[in-house]
Design a protein around this motif. Structure first.
Motif, mmCIF file in Angstrom:
data_model
loop_
_atom_site.group_PDB
_atom_site.id
_atom_site.type_symbol
_atom_site.label_atom_id
_atom_site.label_comp_id
_atom_site.label_asym_id
_atom_site.label_seq_id
_atom_site.Cartn_x
_atom_site.Cartn_y
_atom_site.Cartn_z
ATOM 1 N N LEU A 84 34.018 45.005 42.464
ATOM 2 C CA LEU A 84 34.949 44.545 43.438
ATOM 3 C C LEU A 84 36.065 44.880 42.543
ATOM 4 N N SER A 95 36.341 48.412 44.152
ATOM 5 C CA SER A 95 37.517 48.214 45.907
ATOM 6 C C SER A 95 38.202 48.241 45.999
ATOM 7 N N ASN A 96 38.877 47.311 45.467
ATOM 8 C CA ASN A 96 40.668 46.259 46.031
ATOM 9 C C ASN A 96 41.056 47.016 45.281
ATOM 10 N N ASP A 97 41.124 47.706 44.051
ATOM 11 C CA ASP A 97 42.247 48.742 43.546
ATOM 12 C C ASP A 97 42.941 47.616 42.411
ATOM 13 N N ASP A 98 41.960 47.139 41.688
ATOM 14 C CA ASP A 98 42.233 46.328 40.703
ATOM 15 C C ASP A 98 41.502 46.117 39.929
ATOM 16 N N TYR A 118 37.815 36.266 41.966
ATOM 17 C CA TYR A 118 37.569 36.064 43.787
ATOM 18 C C TYR A 118 37.258 35.090 44.363
ATOM 19 N N PHE A 134 42.923 36.729 41.825
ATOM 20 C CA PHE A 134 43.127 37.938 42.023
ATOM 21 C C PHE A 134 44.255 37.599 43.360
ATOM 22 N N LYS A 189 46.454 40.213 45.857
ATOM 23 C CA LYS A 189 46.404 41.090 45.812
ATOM 24 C C LYS A 189 48.424 41.175 46.538
#
Length: 170
Positions: A33, A36-39, A96, A144, A146
């Motif tokens: 995750l 994929s979320n550029d986190d 998340y 999170f 974004k």
């Protein structure tokens, strides 16, 4: 017998092996995750949380040296499998949300149950393991958001009114 399920040798071995694999699923889900979320912040939080979980868990195992119920070693307290599973689950829930956290907690609950069913741990071992993992994730993980920015500043209104001005950008 636990919950009406007899501890049969073949079943016990399957449960033992399945918990070996499933204990890392919540953490690997968190890694996926974050990627994929550029986190990157979440990835760092998960790394710190997992490292803390392992350090605390192994330090306690070395200090306590409790025998496993099946006699296979003296590192039963606390359960590393359960600690890792609950670390990942708590991270997923806090970072998340419940859509990821609830299924991960179901996996973690199975791991905790399975470690006792396979006679690798007592309930006390898995409860403390779960507390270590969840506690580490609660320390490091943040929700999170974004591209979200909240700004609050003091404001004067009509020359004599005072207050706050808030701005949320998403």
């Amino acid at each position: 017998m636990f919950l009406g399920i007899a501890n049969v040798k073949g079943q016990s071995k399957f449960v033992d092996r399945s918990t070996d694999v499933l204990c890392v699923v919540p953490t690997l889900s968190g890694v996926c995750l974050a990627i994929s979320n550029d986190d990157m912040k979440g990835a760092v939080q998960l790394g710190l949380s997992s490292a803390t979980t392992l350090v605390v868990n192994y330090a306690l195992e070395a200090a306590v040296k409790k025998d496993r119920p099946d006699g296979s070693g003296s590192h039963a307290f606390p359960s590393t499998h359960t600690a890792l599973a609950f670390d990942g689950s708590t991270f997923l829930m806090k970072r998340y949300g419940w859509k990821w956290g609830i299924p991960a907690y179901a996996v973690s609950a199975y791991v905790a149950w399975g470690r006792t069913y396979a006679d690798k741990h007592d309930w006390w071992d898995v409860i403390v393991g779960a507390a270590i993992g969840a506690g580490a994730a609660l320390i490091y993980a943040t929700p999170f958001g974004k591209n979200t920015e909240l700004s609050i500043s003091p404001a004067l209104f009509d020359g004599n009114g005072k207050g706050l001005c808030a701005s949320l950008r998403f």
